[in-house]
Design an enzyme around this catalytic site. Structure first.
Site, PDB file in Angstrom:
ATOM      1  N   LYS A 104      37.710  47.425  44.873  1.00 26.60           N
ATOM      2  CA  LYS A 104      36.674  47.162  43.915  1.00 26.60           C
ATOM      3  C   LYS A 104      35.209  47.856  44.499  1.00 26.60           C
ATOM      4  CE  LYS A 104      39.468  44.749  42.152  1.00 26.60           C
ATOM      5  NZ  LYS A 104      39.672  43.226  41.972  1.00 26.60           N
TER       6      LYS A 104
ATOM      7  N   ASP B  78      37.396  34.709  49.226  1.00 27.51           N
ATOM      8  CA  ASP B  78      37.763  36.061  48.491  1.00 27.51           C
ATOM      9  C   ASP B  78      36.522  36.924  48.184  1.00 27.51           C
ATOM     10  OD1 ASP B  78      38.471  38.046  47.003  1.00 27.51           O
ATOM     11  OD2 ASP B  78      39.717  36.725  45.606  1.00 27.51           O
TER      12      ASP B  78
ATOM     13  N   TRP C 161      40.649  34.630  39.388  1.00 29.86           N
ATOM     14  CA  TRP C 161      40.896  34.875  40.472  1.00 29.86           C
ATOM     15  C   TRP C 161      41.095  33.728  41.519  1.00 29.86           C
ATOM     16  CZ3 TRP C 161      43.731  38.864  40.994  1.00 29.86           C
ATOM     17  CH2 TRP C 161      43.238  40.240  39.962  1.00 29.86           C
TER      18      TRP C 161
HETATM   19  C1  LIG Z   1      40.877  42.351  42.068  1.00 21.94           C
HETATM   20  C2  LIG Z   1      40.968  41.202  42.771  1.00 21.94           C
HETATM   21  C3  LIG Z   1      42.092  40.465  43.277  1.00 21.94           C
HETATM   22  C4  LIG Z   1      43.566  41.158  43.526  1.00 21.94           C
HETATM   23  O1  LIG Z   1      43.316  42.324  44.105  1.00 21.94           O
HETATM   24  P1  LIG Z   1      44.928  43.426  44.384  1.00 21.94           P
HETATM   25  O2  LIG Z   1      44.272  44.265  45.315  1.00 21.94           O
HETATM   26  O3  LIG Z   1      44.829  43.962  42.948  1.00 21.94           O
HETATM   27  O4  LIG Z   1      45.769  42.388  44.698  1.00 21.94           O
HETATM   28  C5  LIG Z   1      41.908  39.346  43.920  1.00 21.94           C
HETATM   29  N1  LIG Z   1      40.485  38.781  44.122  1.00 21.94           N
HETATM   30  C6  LIG Z   1      39.515  39.401  43.287  1.00 21.94           C
HETATM   31  C7  LIG Z   1      38.149  38.606  43.436  1.00 21.94           C
HETATM   32  C8  LIG Z   1      39.507  40.594  42.604  1.00 21.94           C
HETATM   33  O5  LIG Z   1      38.568  41.289  42.254  1.00 21.94           O
END
Ligand SMILES: *Cc1c(COP(=O)(O)O)cnc(C)c1O
Length: 361
Positions: free
Chosen positions: A197, A173, A103
């Site tokens: 998530k 993030d 990511w």
């Molecule tokens: C799943 C995830 C993303 C992407 O998320 P989307 O909503 O599919 O764009 C980005 N960063 C991390 C750490 C993730 O687990």
């Protein structure tokens, strides 16, 4: 089990707390006397304004968010933030990124389209199985920010100590660890999390951004991509993801009801320990991440061969445990055990793996 549901180890979209799903079910046809479902409701109505206001207020309380931070609900998932961050925060056209997995790598690739990216540390040398030492990074004076992915969902590692940004703002993030443990918001310039998530349905990101980082000189940027647009309009410049905001709001209230983030963290520590203790004692299964950097949310592990990995995944599925196949870049298995995964779910997995190991010696 009630409702005949599987034990769902999905990395995302992922499990929701059952009491929250039940509440949503109960309000489905007629939300609190409004005569309609939240899905059918105008985002400009008073009843919806209360839903979004309460969601924000509850999140602020849970995370203890200081008043000089805005909370924004934006569409486009976490992925759109890979672009919005450099577009909005690169004033000098330069930023420092730490590469710890899939990511952060994606975020780096997008930021490179906007400006200069300095990858000041990386754990690529060992297939992203550890967090590099970031106590003394080489950060240019004029770098606009330092960027990390605080929990790498695919590789299963987490930051337990934030990098030394040497006075630069930190952007994180937190998608796969959001609300899993207490967080000192003022350590960051911006935190963001795709909610599917650890919180709610897919299709939305929560952005927590310090007010002074929201610029009004970016008039050439498409209006939807400016944080200012979302901040000035209470996250309702256009129709927001009304459903996701409603569901997330319910989860925020649920987390408050079980004692907040400190209580959640204790549960998460306890839960993850059950699985990691097993992996450390097993001769068949091995965790893939350095012990001190292991994620409490995403637990990747492998056997000695791809064939055996596949056999275990199939056997777990037959036993009512779903989504344990590891991501292709790591292989093996991955158990995502977010906030909503009950301890009993992890215990059932460990019991199953123990038995499998004993039978396949
Ligand atoms: C799943 C995830 C993303 C992407 O998320 P989307 O909503 O599919 O764009 C980005 N960063 C991390 C750490 C993730 O687990």
């Amino acid at each position: 089990m009630k409702y005949d549901r599987v034990i769902n180890f999905s990395a995302g979209p992922a499990m929701m707390p059952e009491p929250v799903l039940e509440e949503i079910r109960d309000e489905m046809m007629n939300y609190r006397g409004s005569g309609m479902c939240v899905m059918e409701m105008s985002h400009r109505s008073a009843v919806y304004q209360t839903i979004i206001d309460e969601a924000e207020a509850d999140l602020r309380e849970l995370m203890n968010i200081p008043d000089n931070y805005k909370v924004l609900f934006i569409q486009g998932g976490a992925t759109l933030q890979f672009s919005m961050i450099p577009m909005n925060l690169m004033k000098n056209g330069k930023a420092v990124y730490v590469e710890t997995g899939a990511w952060s790598k994606k975020a780096i690739a997008e930021a490179k389209k906007v400006g200069e990216v300095i990858v000041a540390a990386s754990s690529k040398d060992k297939n992203y199985s550890y967090v590099p030492d970031c106590s003394d990074l080489d950060i240019p004076e004029d770098a606009d920010y330092v960027y990390i992915c605080e929990n790498e969902t695919i590789h299963g590692l987490t930051w337990n100590k934030l990098p030394n940004t040497k006075g630069h703002i930190l952007v994180s993030d937190q998608s796969s660890m959001f609300l899993s443990r207490p967080c000192n918001v003022s350590d960051y310039g911006m935190i963001y999390a795709g909610v599917q998530k650890n919180v709610g349905p897919a299709g939305m990101v929560v952005v927590i951004i310090r007010e002074d980082l929201i610029r009004d000189d970016l008039t050439d940027l498409p209006v939807y991509l400016q944080y200012k647009t979302h901040a000035d309009n209470g996250s309702m410049y256009n129709t927001p993801n009304t459903w996701a905001i409603y569901c997330c709001g319910k989860v925020f209230k649920y987390l408050k009801s079980i004692g907040g983030l400190e209580a959640m963290n204790q549960k998460n520590i306890e839960k993850a320990k059950i699985l990691y203790d097993f992996l450390d004692s097993s001769e068949m299964f091995t965790g893939t991440v350095a012990k001190e950097d292991r994620s409490l949310m995403n637990v990747p592990f492998v056997t000695e061969s791809k064939e055996l990995d596949a056999e275990v995944v199939a056997a777990t599925k037959a036993a009512g445990m779903d989504n344990l196949k590891g991501h292709k870049s790591v292989g093996g298995l991955r158990a995502s055990i977010y906030n909503a995964m009950p301890k009993e779910g992890v215990e059932a997995l460990v019991e199953f793996l123990k038995k499998f190991e004993a039978e396949h010696k």
